[in-house]
Design a protein around this motif. Structure first.
Motif, PDB file in Angstrom:
ATOM      1  N   GLN A   1    -102.643 -10.771  40.785  1.00 22.44           N
ATOM      2  CA  GLN A   1    -103.960 -10.135  40.781  1.00 22.44           C
ATOM      3  C   GLN A   1    -103.775  -8.626  40.938  1.00 22.44           C
TER       4      GLN A   1
ATOM      5  N   ASN B   1    -111.563  -6.437  39.545  1.00 21.39           N
ATOM      6  CA  ASN B   1    -110.140  -6.778  39.607  1.00 21.39           C
ATOM      7  C   ASN B   1    -109.796  -7.725  38.462  1.00 21.39           C
TER       8      ASN B   1
ATOM      9  N   ASP C   1    -106.932 -10.738  37.059  1.00 17.93           N
ATOM     10  CA  ASP C   1    -105.835 -11.610  37.456  1.00 17.93           C
ATOM     11  C   ASP C   1    -105.198 -12.254  36.242  1.00 17.93           C
TER      12      ASP C   1
ATOM     13  N   VAL D   1    -113.481 -11.739  39.832  1.00 15.78           N
ATOM     14  CA  VAL D   1    -112.198 -11.339  39.250  1.00 15.78           C
ATOM     15  C   VAL D   1    -112.191 -11.767  37.783  1.00 15.78           C
TER      16      VAL D   1
ATOM     17  N   ARG E   1    -110.349 -12.907  34.531  1.00 16.29           N
ATOM     18  CA  ARG E   1    -109.083 -13.537  34.137  1.00 16.29           C
ATOM     19  C   ARG E   1    -108.616 -12.965  32.807  1.00 16.29           C
TER      20      ARG E   1
END
Length: 79
Positions: A4, A13, A15, A48, A50
């Motif tokens: 991450q 963020n 990941d 988050v 992906r």
């Protein structure tokens, strides 16, 4: 593997879930190949993003005086 990355504001963020294969080739060096992967044990997390599309090709070669050379070809779609 799971990784991450903390992104600066205003980005979310990111990941990554990926597999990595390592091999050694005489005259070439250590070769690492990574590719994005889906795995049930690493579900997407709230807040988050992906990164599904990831490809990474790395070659590490021994050099002189305890040095090495490093070559990298990298692609991802951070959305």
């Amino acid at each position: 593997m799971y990784w991450q990355v903390a992104m600066p504001w205003p980005f979310s963020n990111r990941d990554y879930v990926y597999v990595r294969h390592k091999s050694y080739h005489e005259g070439v060096g250590h070769v690492l190949i990574s590719k994005g992967y889906r795995h049930d044990a690493e579900a997407e997390r709230s807040g988050v993003v992906r990164v599904d599309q990831l490809k990474n090709f790395t070659v590490v070669r021994a050099g002189d005086d305890k040095l090495c050379s490093f070559s990298l070809l990298y692609f991802d779609d951070m959305k």
